[in-house]
Design an enzyme around this catalytic site. Structure first.
Site, PDB file in Angstrom:
ATOM      1  N   PRO A 105      -3.488  -8.214  -6.676  1.00  0.00           N
ATOM      2  CG  PRO A 105      -3.960 -10.145  -5.488  1.00  0.00           C
ATOM      3  CD  PRO A 105      -4.102  -9.534  -6.845  1.00  0.00           C
ATOM      4  CG  HIS A 106       0.184  -4.278  -6.352  1.00  0.00           C
ATOM      5  ND1 HIS A 106      -1.131  -4.226  -6.754  1.00  0.00           N
ATOM      6  CD2 HIS A 106       0.486  -3.048  -5.916  1.00  0.00           C
ATOM      7  CE1 HIS A 106      -1.578  -2.993  -6.590  1.00  0.00           C
ATOM      8  NE2 HIS A 106      -0.617  -2.250  -6.066  1.00  0.00           N
ATOM      9  N   GLY A 107       2.521  -5.611  -3.835  1.00  0.00           N
ATOM     10  CA  GLY A 107       3.097  -5.122  -2.592  1.00  0.00           C
ATOM     11  C   GLY A 107       3.031  -3.614  -2.455  1.00  0.00           C
TER      12      GLY A 107
END
Lengths: 155, 102
Positions: free
Chosen positions: A70-72
């Protein structure tokens, strides 16, 4: 050929950012826990967690072998103050759009300091035994050992 | 559809939304697979793909944005980070200097 100094592994992933006995009700709960761990490091503003959710809604961050990263979004990068990664392990597994995820590697990055570490993660995932070892890791030492970049210039 | 000569690929870009995570992982594995073939593999945000790229790999949901960034560069969408059949086929073609369709 690092174009900038590569930070030490323990600077990128703080010992307190390796959490190996997490639980989550679903993948978005897991992402929020990953986001909370990033927030604890001081690397992000809380708004980055929304960017992580947005990114997941657009395209899954599942990468295979029971791992998601998960990352932006690019727009969310402004909420990142320093490069940091967190490793959360969900021993019971999380349903990730039909795939099971056991390990989430959360990423907050402004620059390229984390590239060597992600390259090593890719290497781990391409070797089924190492990927299994990561899914089964119960100590932070095991996680560090697996993710330590074993690249040419490890000076 | 276009036919591309695998040996003409010198600069391969893996693009994702932020250029932060996903593209880095695929680029690093492709770099190793193509090191012997003189191919430069870089990762990029989809909005920042360099126009001198010879080929772009990107996640299926980002292919239209990638084509918008570099209209003259062939874009190959993929679904899986590890062992995507579309990626594997092209990597093999580049390694062998064969041509492939995009």
């Amino acid at each position: 050929m690092a174009d900038e100094a590569t930070p030490a592994l323990t600077d990128l992933i703080a010992p307190t950012s390796i959490r190996l006995t997490e639980t989550a009700t679903d993948k978005f709960d897991a992402i929020r826990k990953v986001g909370a761990a990033l927030l604890d490091t001081g690397a992000i503003d809380a708004s980055y967690i929304d960017a992580m959710i947005e990114r997941e809604n657009t395209i899954s961050t599942f990468v295979g072998e029971g791992v998601a990263i998960p990352h932006g979004t690019l727009a969310g990068k402004d909420a990142v103050k320093t490069d940091a990664l967190v490793v959360l392990r969900f021993p019971d597994g999380i349903d990730w759009d039909g795939n099971e995820v056991v390990v989430c590697v959360g990423i907050a990055a402004r620059g390229n300091g984390h590239i060597a570490l992600l390259s090593q993660l890719a290497t781990v995932l391409m070797e089924p035994e190492k990927a299994a070892a990561l899914r089964a890791a119960t100590t932070s030492d095991e996680v560090y050992a697996l993710l330590a970049p074993e690249e040419e210039d490890s000076a | 559809m276009a036919t591309i000569d695998g040996s003409s690929i010198k600069k391969l870009i893996v693009a994702c939304d932020a250029g932060m995570g996903s593209s880095v992982m695929l680029a690093s594995s492709l770099k190793k697979q193509l090191a012997k073939n003189g191919v430069t593999v870089e990762h990029s945000a989809v909005a920042q793909i360099p126009s001198d790229a010879d080929l772009v790999f990107t996640q299926a949901g980002l292919a239209d944005r990638a084509r918008h960034t570099v209209p003259d560069v062939p874009v190959v969408p993929f679904q899986l980070f590890l062992g995507d059949p579309a990626v594997a086929k092209i990597v093999k073609a580049i390694q062998n200097g064969d041509s492939f369709e995009v």
